[in-house]
Motif scaffolding. Structure first.
Motif, PDB file in Angstrom:
ATOM      1  N   LEU A 160       5.094  10.451  -6.673  1.00 22.13           N
ATOM      2  CA  LEU A 160       3.854  10.760  -7.366  1.00 22.13           C
ATOM      3  C   LEU A 160       3.272  12.084  -6.886  1.00 22.13           C
ATOM      4  O   LEU A 160       3.216  12.345  -5.683  1.00 22.13           O
ATOM      5  CB  LEU A 160       2.827   9.654  -7.141  1.00 22.13           C
ATOM      6  N   SER A 161       2.831  12.902  -7.835  1.00 21.36           N
ATOM      7  CA  SER A 161       2.162  14.149  -7.471  1.00 21.36           C
ATOM      8  C   SER A 161       0.690  13.925  -7.152  1.00 21.36           C
ATOM      9  O   SER A 161       0.033  14.806  -6.600  1.00 21.36           O
ATOM     10  CB  SER A 161       2.273  15.158  -8.619  1.00 21.36           C
ATOM     11  N   ALA A 162       0.178  12.751  -7.529  1.00 23.56           N
ATOM     12  CA  ALA A 162      -1.219  12.412  -7.245  1.00 23.56           C
ATOM     13  C   ALA A 162      -1.315  10.906  -7.127  1.00 23.56           C
ATOM     14  O   ALA A 162      -0.545  10.168  -7.752  1.00 23.56           O
ATOM     15  CB  ALA A 162      -2.142  12.924  -8.355  1.00 23.56           C
ATOM     16  N   GLY A 163      -2.283  10.439  -6.344  1.00 26.14           N
ATOM     17  CA  GLY A 163      -2.466   9.012  -6.176  1.00 26.14           C
ATOM     18  C   GLY A 163      -3.041   8.363  -7.426  1.00 26.14           C
ATOM     19  O   GLY A 163      -3.614   9.025  -8.298  1.00 26.14           O
ATOM     20  N   LEU A 164      -2.891   7.036  -7.514  1.00 22.69           N
ATOM     21  CA  LEU A 164      -3.473   6.288  -8.625  1.00 22.69           C
ATOM     22  C   LEU A 164      -3.764   4.868  -8.174  1.00 22.69           C
ATOM     23  O   LEU A 164      -3.249   4.389  -7.167  1.00 22.69           O
ATOM     24  CB  LEU A 164      -2.556   6.314  -9.852  1.00 22.69           C
ATOM     25  N   GLY A 200      11.976  18.403  -7.247  1.00 21.39           N
ATOM     26  CA  GLY A 200      12.305  17.315  -6.327  1.00 21.39           C
ATOM     27  C   GLY A 200      11.956  15.945  -6.843  1.00 21.39           C
ATOM     28  O   GLY A 200      11.464  15.104  -6.079  1.00 21.39           O
ATOM     29  N   GLN A 201      12.188  15.707  -8.126  1.00 17.01           N
ATOM     30  CA  GLN A 201      11.952  14.391  -8.722  1.00 17.01           C
ATOM     31  C   GLN A 201      10.514  13.929  -8.514  1.00 17.01           C
ATOM     32  O   GLN A 201      10.240  12.876  -7.948  1.00 17.01           O
ATOM     33  CB  GLN A 201      12.937  13.363  -8.167  1.00 17.01           C
ATOM     34  N   VAL A 202       9.593  14.739  -9.004  1.00 17.38           N
ATOM     35  CA  VAL A 202       8.169  14.450  -8.913  1.00 17.38           C
ATOM     36  C   VAL A 202       7.663  14.044 -10.288  1.00 17.38           C
ATOM     37  O   VAL A 202       8.066  14.608 -11.308  1.00 17.38           O
ATOM     38  CB  VAL A 202       7.396  15.685  -8.400  1.00 17.38           C
ATOM     39  N   VAL A 203       6.785  13.046 -10.328  1.00 20.01           N
ATOM     40  CA  VAL A 203       6.174  12.638 -11.585  1.00 20.01           C
ATOM     41  C   VAL A 203       4.660  12.791 -11.457  1.00 20.01           C
ATOM     42  O   VAL A 203       4.066  12.429 -10.444  1.00 20.01           O
ATOM     43  CB  VAL A 203       6.558  11.198 -11.964  1.00 20.01           C
ATOM     44  N   THR A 204       4.065  13.364 -12.506  1.00 15.44           N
ATOM     45  CA  THR A 204       2.628  13.600 -12.529  1.00 15.44           C
ATOM     46  C   THR A 204       1.974  12.669 -13.538  1.00 15.44           C
ATOM     47  O   THR A 204       2.338  12.692 -14.723  1.00 15.44           O
ATOM     48  CB  THR A 204       2.321  15.050 -12.916  1.00 15.44           C
ATOM     49  N   PRO A 205       1.018  11.826 -13.135  1.00 15.14           N
ATOM     50  CA  PRO A 205       0.305  10.991 -14.102  1.00 15.14           C
ATOM     51  C   PRO A 205      -0.430  11.861 -15.122  1.00 15.14           C
ATOM     52  O   PRO A 205      -0.998  12.899 -14.774  1.00 15.14           O
ATOM     53  CB  PRO A 205      -0.674  10.196 -13.233  1.00 15.14           C
ATOM     54  N   VAL A 206      -0.387  11.443 -16.373  1.00 14.20           N
ATOM     55  CA  VAL A 206      -1.046  12.168 -17.451  1.00 14.20           C
ATOM     56  C   VAL A 206      -2.135  11.281 -18.030  1.00 14.20           C
ATOM     57  O   VAL A 206      -1.873  10.171 -18.495  1.00 14.20           O
ATOM     58  CB  VAL A 206      -0.044  12.559 -18.554  1.00 14.20           C
ATOM     59  N   GLY A 207      -3.363  11.775 -18.004  1.00 12.88           N
ATOM     60  CA  GLY A 207      -4.470  10.983 -18.518  1.00 12.88           C
ATOM     61  C   GLY A 207      -4.759   9.787 -17.625  1.00 12.88           C
ATOM     62  O   GLY A 207      -4.126   9.572 -16.596  1.00 12.88           O
ATOM     63  N   PRO A 226       4.096  -2.012  -9.955  1.00 12.03           N
ATOM     64  CA  PRO A 226       4.255  -3.471  -9.889  1.00 12.03           C
ATOM     65  C   PRO A 226       2.915  -4.189  -9.815  1.00 12.03           C
ATOM     66  O   PRO A 226       1.903  -3.644  -9.370  1.00 12.03           O
ATOM     67  CB  PRO A 226       5.073  -3.674  -8.604  1.00 12.03           C
ATOM     68  N   GLU A 227       2.929  -5.459 -10.218  1.00 15.38           N
ATOM     69  CA  GLU A 227       1.683  -6.216 -10.315  1.00 15.38           C
ATOM     70  C   GLU A 227       1.041  -6.501  -8.959  1.00 15.38           C
ATOM     71  O   GLU A 227      -0.162  -6.765  -8.891  1.00 15.38           O
ATOM     72  CB  GLU A 227       1.930  -7.534 -11.054  1.00 15.38           C
ATOM     73  N   ASP A 228       1.808  -6.432  -7.878  1.00 18.63           N
ATOM     74  CA  ASP A 228       1.237  -6.695  -6.557  1.00 18.63           C
ATOM     75  C   ASP A 228       0.779  -5.424  -5.847  1.00 18.63           C
ATOM     76  O   ASP A 228       0.424  -5.458  -4.666  1.00 18.63           O
ATOM     77  CB  ASP A 228       2.243  -7.442  -5.674  1.00 18.63           C
ATOM     78  N   VAL A 229       0.770  -4.295  -6.553  1.00 21.09           N
ATOM     79  CA  VAL A 229       0.341  -3.025  -5.979  1.00 21.09           C
ATOM     80  C   VAL A 229      -0.967  -2.602  -6.654  1.00 21.09           C
ATOM     81  O   VAL A 229      -1.051  -2.550  -7.888  1.00 21.09           O
ATOM     82  CB  VAL A 229       1.411  -1.931  -6.172  1.00 21.09           C
ATOM     83  N   THR A 230      -1.961  -2.302  -5.863  1.00 16.79           N
ATOM     84  CA  THR A 230      -3.251  -1.893  -6.417  1.00 16.79           C
ATOM     85  C   THR A 230      -3.567  -0.422  -6.173  1.00 16.79           C
ATOM     86  O   THR A 230      -4.455   0.131  -6.816  1.00 16.79           O
ATOM     87  CB  THR A 230      -4.388  -2.741  -5.825  1.00 16.79           C
ATOM     88  N   GLU A 231      -2.854   0.209  -5.266  1.00 21.95           N
ATOM     89  CA  GLU A 231      -3.130   1.617  -4.981  1.00 21.95           C
ATOM     90  C   GLU A 231      -1.863   2.292  -4.483  1.00 21.95           C
ATOM     91  O   GLU A 231      -1.110   1.734  -3.684  1.00 21.95           O
ATOM     92  CB  GLU A 231      -4.246   1.743  -3.933  1.00 21.95           C
ATOM     93  N   LEU A 232      -1.625   3.495  -4.986  1.00 20.37           N
ATOM     94  CA  LEU A 232      -0.487   4.301  -4.551  1.00 20.37           C
ATOM     95  C   LEU A 232      -0.998   5.685  -4.172  1.00 20.37           C
ATOM     96  O   LEU A 232      -1.783   6.296  -4.904  1.00 20.37           O
ATOM     97  CB  LEU A 232       0.553   4.426  -5.671  1.00 20.37           C
ATOM     98  N   ALA A 233      -0.550   6.173  -3.038  1.00 18.03           N
ATOM     99  CA  ALA A 233      -0.976   7.484  -2.563  1.00 18.03           C
ATOM    100  C   ALA A 233      -0.073   8.575  -3.119  1.00 18.03           C
ATOM    101  O   ALA A 233       1.037   8.313  -3.598  1.00 18.03           O
ATOM    102  CB  ALA A 233      -0.940   7.511  -1.036  1.00 18.03           C
ATOM    103  N   GLU A 234      -0.551   9.813  -3.048  1.00 20.80           N
ATOM    104  CA  GLU A 234       0.282  10.958  -3.405  1.00 20.80           C
ATOM    105  C   GLU A 234       1.569  10.924  -2.586  1.00 20.80           C
ATOM    106  O   GLU A 234       1.558  10.664  -1.383  1.00 20.80           O
ATOM    107  CB  GLU A 234      -0.472  12.259  -3.136  1.00 20.80           C
TER     108      GLU A 234
END
Length: 414
Positions: free
Chosen positions: A347-351, A370-377, A397-405
């Motif tokens: 991830l290029s940014a957390g979500l 380097g295989q980076v994905v950027t969230p859009v919207g 996944p359903e058991d994940v509530t936060e992902l960091a950059e």
């Protein structure tokens, strides 16, 4: 399944009723089970692009079917060019497509074009660039080896060989091979026929003036295109109002012609949910799936025809199609691989993501950096413009509530 709160009323009190959430995997399996494998039909080769071969393809002839020239030049006996330069009489012309051949006599040449049959007695072709290009006689300046510039019969395919196996997806190269072997038709799984239904009294056709409270109909266009991109045939039935009687009248007259009815909208918990009202108790089960976007879903059979009902918000509808309907259509066509290609990316940014729900966020994948994905919207199910510029879905996944950059995620390419 996970419980979700729903509100009902009892003796004047508001009561929370717990209803189970259906998992993404369970609902996917339910939709997949509704659309069976399509029957085998014989279609003209030119109409088979994107379909799946239903039986092994066995070569009835060799390829090439005869010894032919790989060059424009002259059919010769290699031994006649042992001492060059040499001048030979040109005994015949052999254009491509010539069917009657004169045997090549020793000490002579025959002018020949690329793809033309090599005459009996010739064992090589000298390319025209090594000659003076003569038509009655030809001066040859360089010698050739036996077999040089000759494509031998069956060099590519032997008669009786299996060239394509059942289950092969048919692209341009496969269709070209079939045509080269003389096949006019191929056995394939026919395309699923899908009736795409847009409901909503608020919908109007693009190109007309909007009145207050109206919106342009877009889900039908989007879903019909998605059906065709998946390999199916789609017919769009538009502007069915929020009226159960009108809904049944519109659907009932055409349903028997199709393998799947695909609707969008009218499946939530509010009033005027025409699809839910029309199908409840008639073979279609409605549920809330543990996903975002696209929670409200329905699936079943109505009058013997498979039905998949999707939410009305445009991103919810399209994501639901990708997750549930597209794999079912690909399986119906006979594809062994029914899912979109996937990859792991950072991830290029957390979500953030809601607890207990698989979230599908729109994204842009950049393999160069380097295989980076950027969230859009954002996660909103109305943000269609973000989906339109995305090339993948980010699956949380359903058991994940936060992902960091920098966190690793699964992306599904669109």
């Amino acid at each position: 399944m996970r419980p979700v709160g729903a509100v009902s009323h009892a003796r004047g009190r508001m009561v929370v009723v717990s209803k189970p959430l259906t998992s993404v995997a369970d609902h996917r399996a339910r939709v997949a089970g509704l659309v069976g494998v399509m029957p085998v039909v014989d279609l003209p080769v030119a109409d088979c692009l994107g379909l799946v071969l239903a039986a092994d393809l066995v070569a009835p002839i060799p390829l090439p079917p005869f010894d032919n020239s790989a060059m424009d030049g002259y059919a010769v006996r290699a031994a006649d060019l042992a001492s060059v330069p040499v001048v030979l009489p040109v005994a015949d012309d052999i254009p491509a497509g010539k069917t009657s051949l004169v045997p090549l006599e020793p000490g002579t040449a025959q002018r020949i074009m690329t793809g033309a049959p090599v005459p009996p007695g010739a064992d090589a072709v000298v390319q025209v660039e090594w000659t003076d290009g003569g038509t009655s006689t030809v001066r040859v300046d360089r010698g050739v080896a036996v077999g040089q510039n000759v494509r031998l019969a069956a060099d590519d395919v032997a008669a009786g060989a299996t060239v394509l196996t059942a289950g092969t997806p048919l692209g341009p190269a496969q269709l070209g091979l079939a045509a080269a072997l003389g096949f006019a038709v191929l056995p394939v799984r026919r395309r699923p026929r899908v009736l795409v239904l847009s409901t909503g009294s608020e919908l109007v056709s693009p190109g007309t003036e909007l009145l207050p409270g109206q919106i342009y109909e877009s889900n039908g266009v989007m879903l019909a295109a998605a059906v065709r991109e998946a390999g199916g045939e789609a017919e769009l039935l538009r502007f069915v109002p929020d009226d159960v009687a009108a809904f049944h009248a519109a659907v009932g007259a055409r349903l028997a012609e199709f393998d799947l009815l695909l609707t969008s909208g009218g499946v939530s918990a509010g009033a005027y949910e025409v699809v839910k009202d029309a199908f409840t108790g008639r073979g279609v089960e409605f549920t809330k799936v543990a996903m975002q976007p696209g929670g409200p879903q329905g699936a079943g059979r109505y009058q013997g025809v498979a039905v998949a009902t999707l939410p009305g918000n445009p991103v919810s509808a399209q994501v639901s199609f990708e997750v549930f309907v597209r794999p079912a259509l690909r399986a119906a066509l006979g594809f062994a691989q029914v899912e979109r290609p996937t990859a792991l990316a950072r991830l290029s940014a957390g979500l953030t993501s809601p607890a207990g729900r698989t979230q599908f966020r729109r994204g842009k994948y950049d393999p160069v950096s380097g295989q980076v994905v950027t969230p859009v919207g954002g996660p909103g199910s109305h943000l269609l413009s973000a989906l339109a510029v995305s090339d993948c879905l980010i699956e949380v996944p359903e058991d994940v509530t936060e992902l960091a950059e920098g966190a690793e995620v699964l992306v599904r390419f669109l």
